[in-house]
Scaffold this motif. Structure first.
Motif, PDB file in Angstrom:
ATOM      1  N   ILE A 139    -110.617  -8.721   5.004  1.00 41.04           N
ATOM      2  CA  ILE A 139    -110.321  -8.043   3.944  1.00 41.04           C
ATOM      3  C   ILE A 139    -111.399  -7.891   2.918  1.00 41.04           C
ATOM      4  O   ILE A 139    -111.748  -8.965   2.155  1.00 41.04           O
ATOM      5  N   GLU A 140    -112.083  -6.698   3.098  1.00 43.46           N
ATOM      6  CA  GLU A 140    -113.307  -6.803   2.192  1.00 43.46           C
ATOM      7  C   GLU A 140    -112.946  -6.330   0.667  1.00 43.46           C
ATOM      8  O   GLU A 140    -113.595  -7.021  -0.041  1.00 43.46           O
ATOM      9  N   LYS A 141    -111.711  -5.727   0.663  1.00 41.93           N
ATOM     10  CA  LYS A 141    -111.552  -5.420  -0.832  1.00 41.93           C
ATOM     11  C   LYS A 141    -109.859  -4.940  -0.701  1.00 41.93           C
ATOM     12  O   LYS A 141    -109.594  -4.102   0.100  1.00 41.93           O
ATOM     13  N   ILE A 142    -109.333  -5.571  -1.714  1.00 42.16           N
ATOM     14  CA  ILE A 142    -107.814  -4.962  -2.197  1.00 42.16           C
ATOM     15  C   ILE A 142    -107.997  -4.125  -3.237  1.00 42.16           C
ATOM     16  O   ILE A 142    -108.508  -4.278  -4.229  1.00 42.16           O
ATOM     17  N   LYS A 143    -107.934  -2.897  -2.861  1.00 42.70           N
ATOM     18  CA  LYS A 143    -108.356  -1.578  -3.694  1.00 42.70           C
ATOM     19  C   LYS A 143    -107.249  -1.481  -4.707  1.00 42.70           C
ATOM     20  O   LYS A 143    -107.516  -1.110  -5.855  1.00 42.70           O
ATOM     21  N   GLY A 144    -106.036  -1.732  -4.340  1.00 40.12           N
ATOM     22  CA  GLY A 144    -105.000  -1.794  -5.434  1.00 40.12           C
ATOM     23  C   GLY A 144    -103.659  -2.218  -4.836  1.00 40.12           C
ATOM     24  O   GLY A 144    -103.396  -2.238  -3.656  1.00 40.12           O
ATOM     25  N   LYS A 145    -102.799  -2.754  -5.753  1.00 40.71           N
ATOM     26  CA  LYS A 145    -101.697  -3.268  -5.575  1.00 40.71           C
ATOM     27  C   LYS A 145    -100.364  -2.239  -5.830  1.00 40.71           C
ATOM     28  O   LYS A 145    -100.700  -1.812  -6.866  1.00 40.71           O
ATOM     29  N   ILE A 146     -99.622  -2.159  -4.802  1.00 39.51           N
ATOM     30  CA  ILE A 146     -98.636  -1.031  -4.925  1.00 39.51           C
ATOM     31  C   ILE A 146     -97.121  -1.598  -5.268  1.00 39.51           C
ATOM     32  O   ILE A 146     -97.041  -2.628  -4.522  1.00 39.51           O
ATOM     33  N   ASP A 147     -96.449  -1.015  -6.058  1.00 38.51           N
ATOM     34  CA  ASP A 147     -95.029  -1.311  -5.911  1.00 38.51           C
ATOM     35  C   ASP A 147     -94.420  -0.830  -4.790  1.00 38.51           C
ATOM     36  O   ASP A 147     -94.152   0.428  -4.625  1.00 38.51           O
ATOM     37  N   SER A 148     -93.936  -1.599  -4.144  1.00 38.28           N
ATOM     38  CA  SER A 148     -93.234  -1.248  -2.575  1.00 38.28           C
ATOM     39  C   SER A 148     -91.683  -0.756  -3.051  1.00 38.28           C
ATOM     40  O   SER A 148     -91.270  -0.548  -1.953  1.00 38.28           O
ATOM     41  N   GLU A 149     -91.498  -0.561  -4.310  1.00 36.66           N
ATOM     42  CA  GLU A 149     -90.036  -0.082  -4.750  1.00 36.66           C
ATOM     43  C   GLU A 149     -90.192   1.243  -5.194  1.00 36.66           C
ATOM     44  O   GLU A 149     -89.426   2.100  -5.333  1.00 36.66           O
ATOM     45  N   THR A 150     -91.624   1.565  -5.897  1.00 33.11           N
ATOM     46  CA  THR A 150     -91.463   2.621  -6.644  1.00 33.11           C
ATOM     47  C   THR A 150     -92.665   3.345  -6.017  1.00 33.11           C
ATOM     48  O   THR A 150     -92.789   4.726  -6.329  1.00 33.11           O
ATOM     49  N   GLY A 151     -93.665   2.742  -5.458  1.00 31.51           N
ATOM     50  CA  GLY A 151     -94.830   3.380  -5.189  1.00 31.51           C
ATOM     51  C   GLY A 151     -95.957   3.589  -6.171  1.00 31.51           C
ATOM     52  O   GLY A 151     -97.192   3.973  -5.695  1.00 31.51           O
ATOM     53  N   GLY A 152     -95.740   2.959  -7.265  1.00 34.51           N
ATOM     54  CA  GLY A 152     -96.762   3.188  -8.232  1.00 34.51           C
ATOM     55  C   GLY A 152     -97.607   1.844  -8.353  1.00 34.51           C
ATOM     56  O   GLY A 152     -97.537   0.967  -7.679  1.00 34.51           O
ATOM     57  N   LEU A 153     -98.860   2.409  -8.831  1.00 29.80           N
ATOM     58  CA  LEU A 153     -99.861   1.414  -8.608  1.00 29.80           C
ATOM     59  C   LEU A 153     -99.861   0.479  -9.760  1.00 29.80           C
ATOM     60  O   LEU A 153     -99.626   0.509 -10.910  1.00 29.80           O
ATOM     61  N   ILE A 154     -99.705  -1.104  -9.405  1.00 31.99           N
ATOM     62  CA  ILE A 154     -99.269  -1.882 -10.256  1.00 31.99           C
ATOM     63  C   ILE A 154    -100.790  -2.565 -10.895  1.00 31.99           C
ATOM     64  O   ILE A 154    -100.891  -2.670 -11.981  1.00 31.99           O
ATOM     65  N   GLU A 155    -101.686  -2.781 -10.156  1.00 29.23           N
ATOM     66  CA  GLU A 155    -102.890  -3.141 -10.393  1.00 29.23           C
ATOM     67  C   GLU A 155    -104.123  -2.988  -9.674  1.00 29.23           C
ATOM     68  O   GLU A 155    -103.979  -2.872  -8.407  1.00 29.23           O
ATOM     69  N   LYS A 156    -105.055  -2.565 -10.129  1.00 25.79           N
ATOM     70  CA  LYS A 156    -106.313  -2.293  -9.405  1.00 25.79           C
ATOM     71  C   LYS A 156    -107.312  -3.469  -9.212  1.00 25.79           C
ATOM     72  O   LYS A 156    -107.515  -4.628  -9.985  1.00 25.79           O
TER      73      LYS A 156
END
Length: 400
Positions: free
Chosen positions: A332-349
């Motif tokens: 895992i080189e980089k976690i580019k963004g955390k996604i809300d798996s119920e809405t698809g929205g970006l939770i955290e960069k």
């Protein structure tokens, strides 16, 4: 034309019952099967339901839940291959497999129960899988007295949810899978609804098939007399005798001398065919073959979107990655963004880690292997992450 349909939605909202109704009304079920299911339902003292047509095992009937994907076929204007996928959170990996070939998704929402966790999660997943054609079936209208107001309330909430994924102008169809209203036939109990039935909406779907390059995935190598037989599956394109091929990541080039099947030899194999081939070069399990002018390209990094099923993932974690028949180490080189798996929205960069049940866009570095964008060749764009011999995440390739 054959159209692949995936039925998704929250558990107990009636997915399996809907498929049972489609099979029954299209006369795709033999009468003997109907009697068999009725007898089995009586044995377990349960109400006879159309969902029982789909239950492959008696323990599923006892548990009243679908534990794996189920493929069935019925006919209307087109032939439809329908896949019912699990609604339970722990079966996300199965859904990624079951929905990977879908041309259209039917999202089932219970009018009486409303929008629930798996409704949102499955909406996220079908968008993640790139399924753009979507029909919303608002089920169990019989449980709310076929009231127009309740249907409109669900439609308004669903339109708001689905618009966050970029969906708009979707068909919303009020149905009762149990009673057969607006599934295969128009309902006289909802005269306020003037739109199509579910089958009419499916029949109106236009599907375009794209030409794909040859991708032959090697599953095993076996001695055959004085030759070496390469067993594999054509995942896309057409495999032809005497073609010049290259196998990657081995980098081996040569001529395809023979294509063997159980019945003998043939001159060509098409998409989804499993065959054995005699090749002038040395291939290995996990290799992917293509034509010289449209070769597969081995990579050592890619961008993927993954849903974590158990455990957690941090940047710089190294684990095994399974893709096609290949199994390699990946970091895992980089976690580019955390996604809300119920809405698809970006939770955290750029989060440091993700936890079970969360989704993320991840930059992977790997040992050389062949990957494709999921939207182009699903079998080479779908992966599983493994830690300590346990599958901990499932995902798709976004960018190569």
């Amino acid at each position: 034309m054959n159209i692949n349909v995936v039925i998704v939605g929250h558990v107990d909202h009636g997915k399996s019952t809907l498929i049972g109704r489609l099979l029954y009304d299209s006369e795709s079920i033999k009468e003997g099967r109907v009697k068999e299911i009725q007898k089995l339902a009586e044995e377990y003292k349960k109400r006879f339901e159309f969902a029982y047509f789909l239950d492959a095992f008696e323990d599923e009937l006892r548990e009243e839940r679908t534990i794996d994907t189920t493929g069935v076929i019925f006919k209307s204007k087109n032939y439809y291959t329908i896949t019912d996928v699990p609604g339970h959170k722990e079966f996300i990996k199965n859904m990624l497999t079951g929905a990977s070939h879908a041309d259209v998704a039917v999202l089932v929402v219970s009018c009486s129960q409303g929008i629930e966790e798996q409704t949102r999660r499955h909406a996220f997943l079908i968008n993640m899988l790139g399924i753009k054609k979507l029909i919303v079936a608002v089920n169990k209208m019989d449980e709310v007295g076929y009231k127009k107001e309740r249907f409109q309330e669900i439609q308004e909430k669903m339109e708001k949810l689905l618009s966050s994924f970029g969906y708009s102008h979707l068909p919303f169809i009020p149905i009762s899978a149990m009673e057969g209203d607006n599934v295969y036939r128009k309902s006289s109990r909802m005269n306020w609804y003037t739109g199509p039935t579910l089958v009419e909406a499916l029949d109106s779907i236009q599907v375009e098939r794209k030409q794909k390059p040859l991708r032959f995935v090697v599953q095993g190598i076996y001695p055959a007399s004085s030759e070496e037989l390469i067993l594999g599956r054509v995942e896309s394109g057409t495999l032809r005798k005497d073609s010049e091929l290259i196998f990657e990541p081995s980098g081996v080039k040569g001529k395809l001398r023979k294509i063997r099947v159980f019945e003998g030899e043939k001159d060509m194999a098409e998409e989804k065919d499993s065959v054995g081939v005699i090749f002038t070069g040395k291939a290995r399990r996990g290799d992917v073959a293509g034509l010289l002018d449209t070769p597969p390209h081995p990579v050592d990094e890619f961008i993927g979107e993954a849903v974590l099923l158990i455990d957690s993932l941090r940047e710089k974690d190294t684990l095994q990655l399974k893709l096609g028949t290949a199994k390699v180490y990946a970091t895992i080189e980089k976690i580019k963004g955390k996604i809300d798996s119920e809405t698809g929205g970006l939770i955290e960069k750029n989060p440091e880690k993700i936890n079970a049940g969360e989704a993320a866009i991840i930059h992977f570095s790997t040992q050389p292997l062949v990957v494709e964008k999921f939207s182009e060749v699903p079998e080479l764009g779908r992966f599983v992450l493994v830690r300590n011999n346990r599958n901990i995440a499932a995902g798709i390739v976004l960018e190569v």
